[in-house]
Design a protein around this motif. Structure first.
Motif: not given
Length: 256
Positions: A181-190
């Motif tokens: 796993f890379r150290t950072s990423d995004a997400g969402f509220i859908e």
């Protein structure tokens, strides 16, 4: 970023069975959903991610998905998250936890998983469990090992305070070159159902953690940002001792 075309996270587990059903799209676009940014605080990729969240107030109904993307070293992007659900047969509030991959080479033998991800290639895993509102639960995602050609990816839910396992979400295999796993990423509220636009839900994001070679790293609190255009959902954030508390309100919400 999400996959190129707008997708809704529509996985539903039928309790007591292995079938996963796909729900119809609400037609909501990426532009109208709040986005999340997070970091594990690790200086390099990790074999384990811990992503904590509590659902503090929510209707006992389907409609909203609180999700994290987790990019691996190869660029493939499993995702995971929580969805409030209707009460179970005993009247207990339920959360659904999801762990899935859009990778066309993903394989699974896990009874909580099925082939396909939002109508495309991949594997989708999900489980429901009774939860206590205000209690923080952690998604524990692991690169659990490899056989030389494929690596096993596992997803579980633990009680953040005690570390006790609450539920097994599922597992699948990816090509071994997928990496950690890379150290950072995004997400969402859908709002994956139109009903989500009429709901108000409050959650608290805890600090993500990454584990590598027995060392645990801790990141900062995730940030939630409203879209610059669109409709359906808006969010407000405040920091508490437990984490970053976010209230998401649909534009069709009438209170009560």
């Amino acid at each position: 970023m999400r996959p190129p075309t707008p997708r809704t996270r529509r996985v539903l587990v039928t309790l007591g069975a292995t079938a996963l059903l796909t729900l119809g799209s609400a037609g909501q676009s990426w532009a109208s959903t709040p986005t999340v940014r997070w970091s594990s605080g690790a200086p390099a990729p990790v074999t384990e991610l811990r992503l904590p969240m509590s659902v503090d107030a929510a209707p006992d109904a389907s409609g909203l998905y609180f999700a994290y993307y987790t990019t691996l070293e190869s660029g493939t992007r499993p995702y995971a998250g929580f969805q409030p659900k209707p009460v179970d047969s005993s009247g207990r509030s339920q959360l659904q936890a999801i762990f899935s991959s859009f990778n066309a080479n993903a394989t699974t033998t896990d009874s909580n998983c099925q082939y396909g991800a939002d109508g495309g290639a991949g594997v989708s895993c999900a489980v429901r469990f009774p939860y206590t509102k205000g209690t923080m639960y952690t998604l524990v995602l692991k690169r659990a090992g490899d056989d030389g050609s494929t690596q096993l990816m596992t997803g579980d839910v633990v009680n953040t305070a005690t570390g006790a396992q609450v539920a097994h979400i599922g597992s699948f295999r990816l090509p071994v070159a997928s990496g950690r796993f890379r150290t950072s990423d995004a997400g969402f509220i859908e709002p994956y159902l139109t009903a989500g636009c009429a709901q108000q839900v409050t959650v608290t994001y805890g600090k993500p953690q990454g584990v590598e070679a027995g060392v645990t790293y801790t990141g900062g609190l995730p940030t939630v940002t409203d879209p610059s255009s669109g409709s359906c959902l808006s969010s407000t954030s405040t920091d508490t001792g437990a984490g970053r508390r976010v209230t998401v309100t649909g534009n069709q919400y009438t209170g009560g």
